[in-house]
Each structure stands twice: as structure tokens, then as C-alpha cells.
Design a protein around this motif. Sequence first.
Motif, PDB file in Angstrom:
ATOM      1  N   ALA A  31       0.845  -1.199   0.000  1.00  0.00           N
ATOM      2  CA  ALA A  31       0.000   0.000   0.000  1.00  0.00           C
ATOM      3  C   ALA A  31       0.876   1.243   0.000  1.00  0.00           C
ATOM      4  O   ALA A  31       1.867   1.317   0.727  1.00  0.00           O
ATOM      5  CB  ALA A  31      -0.912   0.011   1.221  1.00  0.00           C
ATOM      6  N   LEU A  32       0.500   2.213  -0.835  1.00  0.00           N
ATOM      7  CA  LEU A  32       1.273   3.455  -0.934  1.00  0.00           C
ATOM      8  C   LEU A  32       0.308   4.629  -1.050  1.00  0.00           C
ATOM      9  O   LEU A  32      -0.663   4.573  -1.811  1.00  0.00           O
ATOM     10  CB  LEU A  32       2.201   3.403  -2.160  1.00  0.00           C
ATOM     11  CG  LEU A  32       3.178   4.569  -2.339  1.00  0.00           C
ATOM     12  CD1 LEU A  32       4.492   4.068  -2.960  1.00  0.00           C
ATOM     13  CD2 LEU A  32       2.605   5.702  -3.149  1.00  0.00           C
ATOM     14  N   PHE A  49      -2.484   3.720  -3.656  1.00  0.00           N
ATOM     15  CA  PHE A  49      -2.212   2.561  -4.504  1.00  0.00           C
ATOM     16  C   PHE A  49      -2.226   1.290  -3.666  1.00  0.00           C
ATOM     17  O   PHE A  49      -1.650   1.254  -2.583  1.00  0.00           O
ATOM     18  CB  PHE A  49      -0.828   2.666  -5.153  1.00  0.00           C
ATOM     19  CG  PHE A  49      -0.733   3.672  -6.249  1.00  0.00           C
ATOM     20  CD1 PHE A  49      -0.384   4.984  -5.979  1.00  0.00           C
ATOM     21  CD2 PHE A  49      -0.977   3.306  -7.560  1.00  0.00           C
ATOM     22  CE1 PHE A  49      -0.281   5.921  -7.002  1.00  0.00           C
ATOM     23  CE2 PHE A  49      -0.874   4.235  -8.587  1.00  0.00           C
ATOM     24  CZ  PHE A  49      -0.533   5.539  -8.300  1.00  0.00           C
ATOM     25  N   GLN A  50      -2.856   0.258  -4.175  1.00  0.00           N
ATOM     26  CA  GLN A  50      -2.702  -1.074  -3.629  1.00  0.00           C
ATOM     27  C   GLN A  50      -2.050  -1.885  -4.753  1.00  0.00           C
ATOM     28  O   GLN A  50      -2.703  -2.202  -5.751  1.00  0.00           O
ATOM     29  CB  GLN A  50      -4.048  -1.665  -3.207  1.00  0.00           C
ATOM     30  CG  GLN A  50      -3.940  -3.058  -2.616  1.00  0.00           C
ATOM     31  CD  GLN A  50      -2.969  -3.145  -1.453  1.00  0.00           C
ATOM     32  OE1 GLN A  50      -2.996  -2.346  -0.534  1.00  0.00           O
ATOM     33  NE2 GLN A  50      -2.079  -4.128  -1.505  1.00  0.00           N
ATOM     34  N   GLY A  51      -0.787  -2.205  -4.593  1.00  0.00           N
ATOM     35  CA  GLY A  51      -0.058  -2.831  -5.684  1.00  0.00           C
ATOM     36  C   GLY A  51       0.198  -1.826  -6.790  1.00  0.00           C
ATOM     37  O   GLY A  51       0.612  -0.699  -6.545  1.00  0.00           O
ATOM     38  N   THR A  52      -0.111  -2.206  -8.010  1.00  0.00           N
ATOM     39  CA  THR A  52       0.142  -1.338  -9.150  1.00  0.00           C
ATOM     40  C   THR A  52      -1.020  -0.404  -9.461  1.00  0.00           C
ATOM     41  O   THR A  52      -0.842   0.595 -10.162  1.00  0.00           O
ATOM     42  CB  THR A  52       0.424  -2.166 -10.409  1.00  0.00           C
ATOM     43  OG1 THR A  52      -0.717  -2.992 -10.679  1.00  0.00           O
ATOM     44  CG2 THR A  52       1.643  -3.069 -10.210  1.00  0.00           C
ATOM     45  N   GLY A  72       4.517  -1.801  -8.842  1.00  0.00           N
ATOM     46  CA  GLY A  72       4.025  -2.062  -7.500  1.00  0.00           C
ATOM     47  C   GLY A  72       4.988  -1.701  -6.395  1.00  0.00           C
ATOM     48  O   GLY A  72       4.766  -2.069  -5.238  1.00  0.00           O
ATOM     49  N   SER A  73       6.043  -0.947  -6.736  1.00  0.00           N
ATOM     50  CA  SER A  73       6.994  -0.523  -5.705  1.00  0.00           C
ATOM     51  C   SER A  73       7.140   0.989  -5.767  1.00  0.00           C
ATOM     52  O   SER A  73       6.328   1.699  -5.171  1.00  0.00           O
ATOM     53  CB  SER A  73       8.336  -1.222  -5.904  1.00  0.00           C
ATOM     54  OG  SER A  73       9.269  -0.792  -4.943  1.00  0.00           O
ATOM     55  N   VAL A  74       8.102   1.490  -6.535  1.00  0.00           N
ATOM     56  CA  VAL A  74       8.331   2.931  -6.668  1.00  0.00           C
ATOM     57  C   VAL A  74       7.102   3.602  -7.288  1.00  0.00           C
ATOM     58  O   VAL A  74       6.461   3.055  -8.185  1.00  0.00           O
ATOM     59  CB  VAL A  74       9.571   3.182  -7.546  1.00  0.00           C
ATOM     60  CG1 VAL A  74       9.695   4.650  -7.900  1.00  0.00           C
ATOM     61  CG2 VAL A  74      10.827   2.685  -6.838  1.00  0.00           C
ATOM     62  N   LEU A  96       1.842  -2.081   5.038  1.00  0.00           N
ATOM     63  CA  LEU A  96       1.504  -3.426   4.603  1.00  0.00           C
ATOM     64  C   LEU A  96       0.095  -3.404   4.019  1.00  0.00           C
ATOM     65  O   LEU A  96      -0.650  -2.438   4.215  1.00  0.00           O
ATOM     66  CB  LEU A  96       1.584  -4.393   5.783  1.00  0.00           C
ATOM     67  CG  LEU A  96       2.992  -4.604   6.350  1.00  0.00           C
ATOM     68  CD1 LEU A  96       2.932  -5.395   7.648  1.00  0.00           C
ATOM     69  CD2 LEU A  96       3.881  -5.311   5.334  1.00  0.00           C
ATOM     70  N   ALA A  97      -0.289  -4.449   3.326  1.00  0.00           N
ATOM     71  CA  ALA A  97      -1.585  -4.508   2.671  1.00  0.00           C
ATOM     72  C   ALA A  97      -2.713  -4.351   3.673  1.00  0.00           C
ATOM     73  O   ALA A  97      -2.621  -4.815   4.809  1.00  0.00           O
ATOM     74  CB  ALA A  97      -1.730  -5.833   1.930  1.00  0.00           C
ATOM     75  N   GLY A  98      -3.772  -3.683   3.265  1.00  0.00           N
ATOM     76  CA  GLY A  98      -4.948  -3.540   4.094  1.00  0.00           C
ATOM     77  C   GLY A  98      -4.960  -2.224   4.838  1.00  0.00           C
ATOM     78  O   GLY A  98      -3.915  -1.668   5.163  1.00  0.00           O
ATOM     79  N   PRO A  99      -6.148  -1.706   5.134  1.00  0.00           N
ATOM     80  CA  PRO A  99      -6.264  -0.366   5.724  1.00  0.00           C
ATOM     81  C   PRO A  99      -5.959  -0.311   7.217  1.00  0.00           C
ATOM     82  O   PRO A  99      -5.954   0.756   7.801  1.00  0.00           O
ATOM     83  CB  PRO A  99      -7.730  -0.011   5.458  1.00  0.00           C
ATOM     84  CG  PRO A  99      -8.435  -1.331   5.441  1.00  0.00           C
ATOM     85  CD  PRO A  99      -7.451  -2.312   4.853  1.00  0.00           C
ATOM     86  N   ASN A 100      -5.708  -1.434   7.860  1.00  0.00           N
ATOM     87  CA  ASN A 100      -5.538  -1.429   9.307  1.00  0.00           C
ATOM     88  C   ASN A 100      -4.083  -1.360   9.757  1.00  0.00           C
ATOM     89  O   ASN A 100      -3.793  -1.514  10.938  1.00  0.00           O
ATOM     90  CB  ASN A 100      -6.183  -2.675   9.920  1.00  0.00           C
ATOM     91  CG  ASN A 100      -7.686  -2.689   9.712  1.00  0.00           C
ATOM     92  OD1 ASN A 100      -8.334  -1.663   9.847  1.00  0.00           O
ATOM     93  ND2 ASN A 100      -8.222  -3.841   9.362  1.00  0.00           N
ATOM     94  N   ASN A 101      -3.175  -1.148   8.834  1.00  0.00           N
ATOM     95  CA  ASN A 101      -1.761  -1.154   9.175  1.00  0.00           C
ATOM     96  C   ASN A 101      -1.187   0.252   9.264  1.00  0.00           C
ATOM     97  O   ASN A 101      -1.624   1.171   8.587  1.00  0.00           O
ATOM     98  CB  ASN A 101      -0.984  -1.960   8.134  1.00  0.00           C
ATOM     99  CG  ASN A 101      -1.333  -3.433   8.177  1.00  0.00           C
ATOM    100  OD1 ASN A 101      -1.013  -4.131   9.139  1.00  0.00           O
ATOM    101  ND2 ASN A 101      -2.019  -3.910   7.154  1.00  0.00           N
ATOM    102  N   GLU A 102      -0.145   0.400  10.096  1.00  0.00           N
ATOM    103  CA  GLU A 102       0.502   1.688  10.298  1.00  0.00           C
ATOM    104  C   GLU A 102       1.084   2.200   8.998  1.00  0.00           C
ATOM    105  O   GLU A 102       1.703   1.456   8.238  1.00  0.00           O
ATOM    106  CB  GLU A 102       1.603   1.561  11.343  1.00  0.00           C
ATOM    107  CG  GLU A 102       2.394   2.855  11.561  1.00  0.00           C
ATOM    108  CD  GLU A 102       3.541   2.684  12.526  1.00  0.00           C
ATOM    109  OE1 GLU A 102       3.639   1.622  13.170  1.00  0.00           O
ATOM    110  OE2 GLU A 102       4.364   3.616  12.641  1.00  0.00           O
TER     111      GLU A 102
END
Lengths: 114, 111
Positions: A31-32, A49-52, A72-74, A96-102
Motif C-alpha cells: 500500500a502506498l 495505490f494497492q499494488g500497481t 508495484g513498488s516505486v 503493509l496490505a490492508g487499511p488497518n496497518n501503520e
Amino acid sequence: GAGVSQTPSNKVTEKGKYVELRCDPISGHTALYWYRQSLGQGPEFLIYFQGTGAADDSGLPNDRFFAVRPEGSVSTLKIQRTERGDSAVYLCASSLAGPNNEQFFGPGTRLTVL
Amino acid sequence: GENVEQHPSTLSVQEGDSAVIKCTYSDSASNYFPWYKQELGKGPQLIIDIRSNVGEKKDQRIAVTLNKTAKHFSLHITETQPEDSAVYFCADRGSQGNLIFGKGTKLSVKP
């Protein structure tokens, strides 16, 4: 370990020019997020972004703003025909993936449009 | 849309005193409330967060309280030190995980 990095740290451009701002997230963070922070204000959400894929671009102020994350990175935030009102600090965060992560933030890119 | 109000905008305390910053939110479905510290020239850094299933959380000198009925949450810093001087932001989280920030509180701790 390495945190979120953003380049350049500062960018000065002239009104009407095109700029690209880069974000390197923490390795493994799918996640970005991009935020924009004006002087004396809290960060405001631009795009997620989630992935690409851009899962939510509802915060982009207009069609001069665009962002990509092809592998899916930069990620790169692109601003066309810059205006003086675009001057701000652009922050990138990853998690990390998902909305519940810092969300971990980078140091930001200070954009100044003359 | 979702809105987060934060006050005060500036706060000055003597070293060793306590500092309290308060926030209110508008979306009753919100369930995650982080607090970030931002030093000059740096990005925000998470210092503590609370989820809606608890009313208080502590981590050494920092604590956060949540009142879901009133839709407000507060940051408490005890025994303040000069290195606590920074801008503090409360936030709520949108449906996609994006953070919705308050306008910030500039905390100054005087030695």
C-alpha cells in the motif's frame, strides 16, 4: 532498516512547468499513499495505490495531477502545468496490505513554484 | 465529508508539566485514531494509536483517550521534555485507509 525515501528533497520550478516527484516505499509494503501538506496545515490525502493500481484517487485536486506505480513498488507523482498554488510539501507513506496497518511516512519533497 | 477538528493550534508548557491536545471527528463509523509527531523538515511519525474497542491506551509518558459517544479523542503527554517540542497531528481513517488529519498543534516545551 530503510524507511520510505523521497526524491528530490527540494524542487523549485517555474509556473507552467512539469515536475515529477518520486517515492520509494519500504520493501514489502504493497500500500502506498500520497499526501500534500501546505504550510501550517495537516497532510491532505491525494491518492492511494494497492499494488500497481490506483485504488482511490479521489484526493487529486484536478487533472493536472497524476500518479503511477508501474511495478508495484516505486511511485511517481506527476504535476503538469504547475501553478503557484501547487507549492507545498508532498509526502509519501507506505504500509503493509490492508487499511488497518501503520503508515510510515517519508521526509517529503518541498515543491516551490515561482 | 469526514472532518477532524484539533485544538489548540499552539501550546506552550514548562518542562515537566503535562500537555493535552484534543480532537473531534464527524464519522460515527470511524474506528482507528492515530497520533503523529512531526519535527521540522521531517515526515510525520506515529507515536500512538487507539482503536474504537478501547477507551484508553498508554505508552510510557504518552496516553490517548477515546470517547466514542462524544466523538472525541485526546493525547496526553506527561513529564514533558524539550525534545517533545514538535507539531502533533491527530487523524481519523477513511474507508480506503487514507488518513484524515487535523490541522496540528505546535507544542513548545520550555526548559
